[in-house]
Write a protein that holds these residues in place. Structure first.
Motif, PDB file in Angstrom:
ATOM      1  N   ALA A 102       0.826  -1.213   0.000  1.00 21.93           N
ATOM      2  CA  ALA A 102       0.000   0.000   0.000  1.00 21.93           C
ATOM      3  C   ALA A 102       0.858   1.260   0.000  1.00 21.93           C
ATOM      4  O   ALA A 102       0.577   2.215  -0.733  1.00 21.93           O
ATOM      5  N   THR A 103       1.910   1.296   0.825  1.00 22.77           N
ATOM      6  CA  THR A 103       2.758   2.490   0.868  1.00 22.77           C
ATOM      7  C   THR A 103       3.553   2.666  -0.427  1.00 22.77           C
ATOM      8  O   THR A 103       3.832   3.790  -0.841  1.00 22.77           O
ATOM      9  N   ALA A 104       3.921   1.537  -1.067  1.00 21.41           N
ATOM     10  CA  ALA A 104       4.624   1.647  -2.340  1.00 21.41           C
ATOM     11  C   ALA A 104       3.680   2.113  -3.447  1.00 21.41           C
ATOM     12  O   ALA A 104       4.063   2.930  -4.301  1.00 21.41           O
ATOM     13  N   THR A 105       2.442   1.629  -3.429  1.00 17.64           N
ATOM     14  CA  THR A 105       1.478   2.012  -4.462  1.00 17.64           C
ATOM     15  C   THR A 105       1.085   3.479  -4.335  1.00 17.64           C
ATOM     16  O   THR A 105       0.950   4.188  -5.342  1.00 17.64           O
ATOM     17  N   THR A 106       0.889   3.948  -3.115  1.00 20.14           N
ATOM     18  CA  THR A 106       0.494   5.343  -2.896  1.00 20.14           C
ATOM     19  C   THR A 106       1.682   6.292  -2.827  1.00 20.14           C
ATOM     20  O   THR A 106       1.491   7.496  -2.618  1.00 20.14           O
ATOM     21  N   GLY A 150      -8.700   9.956  16.523  1.00 18.17           N
ATOM     22  CA  GLY A 150      -8.457  10.663  17.775  1.00 18.17           C
ATOM     23  C   GLY A 150      -7.008  11.082  17.936  1.00 18.17           C
ATOM     24  O   GLY A 150      -6.712  12.176  18.450  1.00 18.17           O
ATOM     25  N   ALA A 151      -6.083  10.242  17.485  1.00 21.78           N
ATOM     26  CA  ALA A 151      -4.671  10.598  17.569  1.00 21.78           C
ATOM     27  C   ALA A 151      -4.288  11.673  16.565  1.00 21.78           C
ATOM     28  O   ALA A 151      -3.238  12.308  16.710  1.00 21.78           O
ATOM     29  N   SER A 152      -5.119  11.881  15.544  1.00 18.38           N
ATOM     30  CA  SER A 152      -4.788  12.839  14.483  1.00 18.38           C
ATOM     31  C   SER A 152      -5.777  13.997  14.441  1.00 18.38           C
ATOM     32  O   SER A 152      -5.950  14.625  13.390  1.00 18.38           O
ATOM     33  N   LEU A 153      -6.421  14.297  15.563  1.00 16.38           N
ATOM     34  CA  LEU A 153      -7.385  15.398  15.569  1.00 16.38           C
ATOM     35  C   LEU A 153      -6.779  16.740  15.149  1.00 16.38           C
ATOM     36  O   LEU A 153      -7.409  17.483  14.380  1.00 16.38           O
ATOM     37  N   PRO A 154      -5.572  17.108  15.615  1.00 14.56           N
ATOM     38  CA  PRO A 154      -5.003  18.374  15.118  1.00 14.56           C
ATOM     39  C   PRO A 154      -4.846  18.393  13.602  1.00 14.56           C
ATOM     40  O   PRO A 154      -5.073  19.419  12.961  1.00 14.56           O
ATOM     41  N   VAL A 155      -4.465  17.240  13.026  1.00 13.61           N
ATOM     42  CA  VAL A 155      -4.330  17.177  11.575  1.00 13.61           C
ATOM     43  C   VAL A 155      -5.692  17.324  10.908  1.00 13.61           C
ATOM     44  O   VAL A 155      -5.852  18.039   9.911  1.00 13.61           O
ATOM     45  N   THR A 200      -5.727  13.259  -0.788  1.00  8.88           N
ATOM     46  CA  THR A 200      -4.573  12.578  -1.386  1.00  8.88           C
ATOM     47  C   THR A 200      -3.244  13.170  -0.959  1.00  8.88           C
ATOM     48  O   THR A 200      -2.205  12.743  -1.458  1.00  8.88           O
ATOM     49  N   SER A 201      -3.263  14.151  -0.060  1.00 13.41           N
ATOM     50  CA  SER A 201      -2.004  14.718   0.428  1.00 13.41           C
ATOM     51  C   SER A 201      -1.291  13.711   1.315  1.00 13.41           C
ATOM     52  O   SER A 201      -1.883  12.762   1.833  1.00 13.41           O
ATOM     53  N   GLU A 202       0.004  13.925   1.519  1.00 13.93           N
ATOM     54  CA  GLU A 202       0.834  12.953   2.244  1.00 13.93           C
ATOM     55  C   GLU A 202       0.341  12.729   3.670  1.00 13.93           C
ATOM     56  O   GLU A 202       0.204  11.589   4.118  1.00 13.93           O
ATOM     57  N   PHE A 203       0.066  13.810   4.393  1.00  8.60           N
ATOM     58  CA  PHE A 203      -0.236  13.650   5.819  1.00  8.60           C
ATOM     59  C   PHE A 203      -1.571  12.949   6.045  1.00  8.60           C
ATOM     60  O   PHE A 203      -1.728  12.198   7.004  1.00  8.60           O
ATOM     61  N   LEU A 204      -2.573  13.142   5.148  1.00  8.62           N
ATOM     62  CA  LEU A 204      -3.851  12.473   5.330  1.00  8.62           C
ATOM     63  C   LEU A 204      -3.850  11.086   4.691  1.00  8.62           C
ATOM     64  O   LEU A 204      -4.504  10.162   5.197  1.00  8.62           O
ATOM     65  N   ALA A 205      -3.122  10.916   3.605  1.00  5.71           N
ATOM     66  CA  ALA A 205      -3.033   9.597   2.979  1.00  5.71           C
ATOM     67  C   ALA A 205      -2.401   8.578   3.934  1.00  5.71           C
ATOM     68  O   ALA A 205      -2.751   7.399   3.907  1.00  5.71           O
ATOM     69  N   GLN A 206      -1.474   9.020   4.773  1.00  6.73           N
ATOM     70  CA  GLN A 206      -0.879   8.115   5.753  1.00  6.73           C
ATOM     71  C   GLN A 206      -1.932   7.546   6.690  1.00  6.73           C
ATOM     72  O   GLN A 206      -1.931   6.343   6.977  1.00  6.73           O
ATOM     73  N   GLU A 207      -2.829   8.393   7.168  1.00  6.51           N
ATOM     74  CA  GLU A 207      -3.857   7.925   8.092  1.00  6.51           C
ATOM     75  C   GLU A 207      -4.828   6.972   7.395  1.00  6.51           C
ATOM     76  O   GLU A 207      -5.280   5.987   7.995  1.00  6.51           O
ATOM     77  N   ILE A 208      -5.141   7.241   6.138  1.00 10.81           N
ATOM     78  CA  ILE A 208      -6.035   6.354   5.397  1.00 10.81           C
ATOM     79  C   ILE A 208      -5.385   4.991   5.197  1.00 10.81           C
ATOM     80  O   ILE A 208      -6.021   3.940   5.381  1.00 10.81           O
ATOM     81  N   VAL A 209      -4.105   4.989   4.839  1.00 13.07           N
ATOM     82  CA  VAL A 209      -3.398   3.725   4.633  1.00 13.07           C
ATOM     83  C   VAL A 209      -3.288   2.957   5.949  1.00 13.07           C
ATOM     84  O   VAL A 209      -3.481   1.730   5.981  1.00 13.07           O
ATOM     85  N   ARG A 210      -2.987   3.631   7.050  1.00 14.19           N
ATOM     86  CA  ARG A 210      -2.912   2.969   8.359  1.00 14.19           C
ATOM     87  C   ARG A 210      -4.229   2.262   8.684  1.00 14.19           C
ATOM     88  O   ARG A 210      -4.242   1.082   9.062  1.00 14.19           O
ATOM     89  N   SER A 211      -5.327   2.987   8.561  1.00 11.77           N
ATOM     90  CA  SER A 211      -6.626   2.411   8.920  1.00 11.77           C
ATOM     91  C   SER A 211      -6.994   1.262   7.996  1.00 11.77           C
ATOM     92  O   SER A 211      -7.471   0.214   8.451  1.00 11.77           O
TER      93      SER A 211
END
Length: 448
Positions: free
Chosen positions: A242-246, A335-340, A356-367
């Motif tokens: 997933a991280t390689a594809t995104t 909850g851990a990313s509320l400031p973001v 699709t930005s880096e900081f939000l795409a990370q949270e989507i991939v994690r979940s």
């Protein structure tokens, strides 16, 4: 799980136990050998001289006063709120000035602590770079040791009071988890080891210690261990894909960028994968242990269930569990990313660009990756548990019939007698409730 514990679960045959031992023990040895090979031996620590000294103190006096006028800022967007202004008298309790009363400026600015008389605070001693003999104190933050200690004590007492010996074992497992994280995972990543490999090995160490310590060395626990380990490996593979594809780089947060400045040899892409694996471990343990216990309890409640019936019944429980756990995972990351997430409301870009930005795409991939690994854990663990639970039912002669057949239907005459007995007077000897529940809490796990 609500099933009757008065009857012991069918015992796994020696052949199945030997197979589990031959599978789990090599995995445990491989984990230990890899951990020894990756164990950080020369971890560098920060030079204590680079950080200003910090001492405990107690506020004895607070004096507030009007703030002096400040020149107006040409740009209204850069204007800041004035105040508070004044001085704070603090009794120093550590360091060379212990016992002395020192005066410090009243903390001001975003995140400044709100102090009052009697507060226990942390003082930072700042030295004038032009004159090393001159120094001053400033208030950094409150002391939080005592409140945190009371909270941890309440947390531990509640677990032990409810779980008793199991609760005590859970606390020991929690301590072991933090020990592995603080002595192996974090130092190993800091010295430049592969974060993904360190996270997988560290998660496996935590899994072996916590599951066997909390639930005992049983066949049921071994099934949960195998299910958890298989799901962890699958989660790592899915995370890598997933991280390689995104095209995620790991530089999607301010903390990651700051870390790259202080420790340039840390692989932030691998660190992102390591976070996914470590974050998934706790939920995977919950699901695999629940599924293994569900199969055992279903077999104990109805020994006549076939392997397929056990699998289907336990999978229905797993579906309900997954439906609630998926929401738990997403909310935990949110909850851990509320400031973001709050930054999204102030961002003027289109929603498609924000998602699709880096900081939000990370949270989507994690979940998403954690959820996929969690879903895979249900059929994997349930299938293993159903195979192990029903492995000893075939007769020695290999007839293929179940040795623990379902009880035959009650004859009609017997049913009539029961109905007549129920319709007549209910007087007579009654089995005491205490006798019927004497062995209700009996452990039905099958020891090795």
């Amino acid at each position: 799980m609500g099933a009757d514990h008065t009857r012991p679960a069918p015992s796994a045959p020696p052949r199945v136990r030997r197979l589990l031992v031959a599978t789990v023990v090599p995995l445990l040895l491989a984990t230990l050998i890899t951990a020894v090979a990756l164990w950080p031996r020369d971890t560098s620590t920060a030079d204590p001289g680079t950080e200003p000294p910090r001492y405990h103190g107690t506020v004895t006096k607070v004096v507030t006063e009007p703030c002096p006028p400040t020149p107006e800022t040409p740009d209204p967007g850069l204007a800041t709120d004035d105040g508070p202004c004044g001085d704070v008298t603090v009794r120093v309790e550590q360091g060379p000035d212990s016992g002395r009363q020192v005066v410090t400026p009243l903390p001001a600015g975003p995140g400044a602590p709100d102090v009052a008389i009697g507060d226990e605070i942390i003082l930072v001693e700042l030295t004038d770079p032009t004159d090393p003999t001159t120094s001053m104190y400033t208030i950094a933050e409150h002391q939080r040791g005592k409140p945190l200690l009371w909270l941890v004590a309440l947390f531990a007492a509640a677990i032990v009071a409810f779980g008793r010996w199991r609760g005590l074992a859970a606390l020991a497992g929690l301590a072991a988890s933090f020990a592995v994280l603080l002595t192996f995972v974090l130092p190993g990543i800091s010295v430049g080891r592969s974060p993904l490999l360190v996270a997988v090995v560290g998660a496996a160490l935590i899994m072996f210690v916590v599951l066997y310590l909390t639930h005992g060395v049983t066949v049921q626990t071994s099934v949960a261990v195998l299910g958890t380990l298989g799901s962890l490996i699958l989660t790592g593979l899915l995370g890598t894909l997933a991280t390689a594809t995104t095209r995620l780089t790991g530089y999607g947060s301010e903390e990651a960028i700051t870390l790259s400045m202080f420790q340039a040899d840390v692989d932030l892409h691998g660190l992102l994968l390591a976070g996914i694996i470590i974050g998934s471990l706790g939920v995977l343990d919950d699901v695999t242990v629940t599924q293994a216990a569900t199969v055992t309890e279903l077999a104990n409640a109805n020994p006549g269930l076939s392997r397929r019936q056990l699998y289907r019944s336990a999978t229905r429980v797993g579906r309900a569990h997954i439906a609630s756990t998926v929401n738990t995972i997403v909310l935990a990351y949110a909850g851990a990313s509320l400031p973001v997430l709050l930054l999204l409301t102030a961002d003027s870009r289109p929603v498609s660009q924000i998602l699709t930005s880096e900081f939000l795409a990370q949270e989507i991939v994690r979940s998403a990756v954690a959820t996929l690994g969690l879903i895979a854990a249900v059929p994997l663990t349930t299938g293993l548990a159903a195979i192990v639970t029903t492995a000893g039912r075939n007769a020695v002669g290999g007839s293929g019939r179940s040795a623990t057949a379902a009880p035959p239907p009650r004859p009609r005459a017997a049913r009539v007698e029961v109905l007549e007995a129920l319709s007549t007077s209910r007087a007579g000897p009654v089995t005491p409730v205490a006798d019927r529940r004497a062995d209700r809490d009996k452990n039905t796990d099958d020891p090795w």
